[in-house]
Design a protein around this motif. Sequence first.
Motif, PDB file in Angstrom:
ATOM      1  N   ILE A  74       0.653  -1.234   0.172  1.00  0.00           N
ATOM      2  CA  ILE A  74       0.014   0.079  -0.111  1.00  0.00           C
ATOM      3  C   ILE A  74       1.013   1.107  -0.014  1.00  0.00           C
ATOM      4  O   ILE A  74       0.642   2.110  -0.632  1.00  0.00           O
ATOM      5  CB  ILE A  74      -0.782  -0.034   1.048  1.00  0.00           C
ATOM      6  CG1 ILE A  74      -1.894  -1.055   0.890  1.00  0.00           C
ATOM      7  CG2 ILE A  74      -1.615   1.358   1.359  1.00  0.00           C
ATOM      8  CD1 ILE A  74      -2.870  -1.296   2.155  1.00  0.00           C
ATOM      9  N   LEU A 118       0.763   3.944  -2.921  1.00  0.00           N
ATOM     10  CA  LEU A 118       0.391   5.534  -2.883  1.00  0.00           C
ATOM     11  C   LEU A 118       1.427   6.306  -3.262  1.00  0.00           C
ATOM     12  O   LEU A 118       1.090   7.333  -4.102  1.00  0.00           O
ATOM     13  CB  LEU A 118       0.203   5.686  -1.323  1.00  0.00           C
ATOM     14  CG  LEU A 118      -1.201   5.010  -0.757  1.00  0.00           C
ATOM     15  CD1 LEU A 118      -1.355   5.207   0.801  1.00  0.00           C
ATOM     16  CD2 LEU A 118      -2.408   5.838  -1.349  1.00  0.00           C
ATOM     17  N   TYR A 146      -3.006   2.066   8.960  1.00  0.00           N
ATOM     18  CA  TYR A 146      -2.953   2.316   7.510  1.00  0.00           C
ATOM     19  C   TYR A 146      -3.305   3.969   7.358  1.00  0.00           C
ATOM     20  O   TYR A 146      -2.670   4.412   6.753  1.00  0.00           O
ATOM     21  CB  TYR A 146      -4.349   1.617   6.831  1.00  0.00           C
ATOM     22  CG  TYR A 146      -4.115   0.299   6.734  1.00  0.00           C
ATOM     23  CD1 TYR A 146      -3.237  -0.346   6.126  1.00  0.00           C
ATOM     24  CD2 TYR A 146      -4.911  -0.740   7.739  1.00  0.00           C
ATOM     25  CE1 TYR A 146      -2.807  -1.822   6.017  1.00  0.00           C
ATOM     26  CE2 TYR A 146      -4.285  -2.077   7.720  1.00  0.00           C
ATOM     27  CZ  TYR A 146      -3.516  -2.695   6.771  1.00  0.00           C
ATOM     28  OH  TYR A 146      -3.537  -3.910   6.695  1.00  0.00           O
ATOM     29  N   SER A 196       3.533   7.780   3.158  1.00  0.00           N
ATOM     30  CA  SER A 196       3.539   7.842   1.815  1.00  0.00           C
ATOM     31  C   SER A 196       3.653   9.430   1.497  1.00  0.00           C
ATOM     32  O   SER A 196       3.910   9.786   0.201  1.00  0.00           O
ATOM     33  CB  SER A 196       2.054   7.207   1.358  1.00  0.00           C
ATOM     34  OG  SER A 196       0.928   8.187   1.806  1.00  0.00           O
ATOM     35  N   TRP A 223      -6.252   7.537  -0.499  1.00  0.00           N
ATOM     36  CA  TRP A 223      -6.400   6.581   0.402  1.00  0.00           C
ATOM     37  C   TRP A 223      -8.032   6.640   0.837  1.00  0.00           C
ATOM     38  O   TRP A 223      -8.304   5.719   0.904  1.00  0.00           O
ATOM     39  CB  TRP A 223      -5.633   6.607   1.749  1.00  0.00           C
ATOM     40  CG  TRP A 223      -6.092   5.793   2.826  1.00  0.00           C
ATOM     41  CD1 TRP A 223      -6.859   6.244   3.958  1.00  0.00           C
ATOM     42  CD2 TRP A 223      -6.065   4.401   2.915  1.00  0.00           C
ATOM     43  NE1 TRP A 223      -7.020   5.268   4.748  1.00  0.00           N
ATOM     44  CE2 TRP A 223      -6.601   3.911   4.093  1.00  0.00           C
ATOM     45  CE3 TRP A 223      -5.259   3.586   2.185  1.00  0.00           C
ATOM     46  CZ2 TRP A 223      -6.374   2.624   4.693  1.00  0.00           C
ATOM     47  CZ3 TRP A 223      -5.348   2.158   2.692  1.00  0.00           C
ATOM     48  CH2 TRP A 223      -6.049   1.887   3.765  1.00  0.00           C
ATOM     49  N   PHE A 247      -9.887   4.964  -1.857  1.00  0.00           N
ATOM     50  CA  PHE A 247     -10.010   3.368  -1.446  1.00  0.00           C
ATOM     51  C   PHE A 247     -10.449   2.955  -0.516  1.00  0.00           C
ATOM     52  O   PHE A 247     -11.377   1.820  -0.526  1.00  0.00           O
ATOM     53  CB  PHE A 247      -8.461   3.119  -1.510  1.00  0.00           C
ATOM     54  CG  PHE A 247      -8.301   1.638  -1.019  1.00  0.00           C
ATOM     55  CD1 PHE A 247      -8.553   0.730  -2.087  1.00  0.00           C
ATOM     56  CD2 PHE A 247      -7.828   1.119   0.141  1.00  0.00           C
ATOM     57  CE1 PHE A 247      -8.413  -0.675  -1.882  1.00  0.00           C
ATOM     58  CE2 PHE A 247      -7.599   0.145   0.452  1.00  0.00           C
ATOM     59  CZ  PHE A 247      -7.947  -1.047  -0.498  1.00  0.00           C
TER      60      PHE A 247
END
Length: 311
Positions: free
Chosen positions: A19, A23, A204, A212, A236, A239
Amino acid sequence: MGILYNVPDLKTWGIMFFILVVLIALNELGRETKWGGILLFVIVPVVLTIFVWPTTCAPGNEYGTGNWFNWAKTYSALAGCVGFMLMRYIPNATKHKWVICFPPLILAINICEAVFRDFEAYSFHAFAGEKVNNLWVMSGPWNIMNGIAGILNILLICGWTGIYISKEKSKDMMWPDMDWIYILGYDLWNFAYTYNCISDHSVYCGVILLLSCTIPAFFIKKGCWLQHRAHTLALWIMFIMTVPQFADRLAPVPTTHNPKAFFAVSFLSLVVNAAAVIYQFSVIRKNKLNPFKDEIYTDKAFYKKINAENK
């Protein structure tokens, strides 16, 4: 069991790394090409708004994505991305003072949303920890501490009169004053906010998401941290609005639900942001600056390097 999180298996570590890489890569696509930005931040959100999100983010859904905050955060992040693209691609846009007020304004609005959410989480009175709107929350003094830290972080927003567009093909929105001093305070505050309010999703939307944009800000393209942040945040949220079960079922990384961890994270956020505010105001006072008109860190090496490479 870890200090902040229950340590995941190797598969979950791999998912987190994947991830992070995706990103950063998509941020570069949106940064380097105009059509990449239009695709990611205009066309895709319009399609998802019409055909996907009314179902995946319906009010009261079991994953907690149907609340006001998720919708507000999604569109405020996208507004930042689109607004920054207009600044980057419309010739001489940043020569207008009202235009360069947009980046600090959208940043402050995003922080205010999260500050309100921290205070709201305290008002839930979930002091033993419980699910609220299908998200696990533990209310406590950490919500108040980090809410104050967020307000202090808004006070740290400075130097927007120095915003300009880089001379490179990518036409990045440069903001030299917003370098490591601000980024450190913001990252600690935002991580504490996610830990407090979206606890079991925070590895996350806190750790990975902040990395990120922070990694590109230090190692790929310095001086345009806010642009990196807007892009990765929007990506993000889009998503997670589309695949809301991801953090709960597909690759969960729960926190330890330890009150001492909540307190420590928010205490660090408050102390660092308070220290940064004290330092910044001492610089303003020493150099007799007007924070509404002047750039603050023009004598610093990071500021000079950014301008030398981009103006």
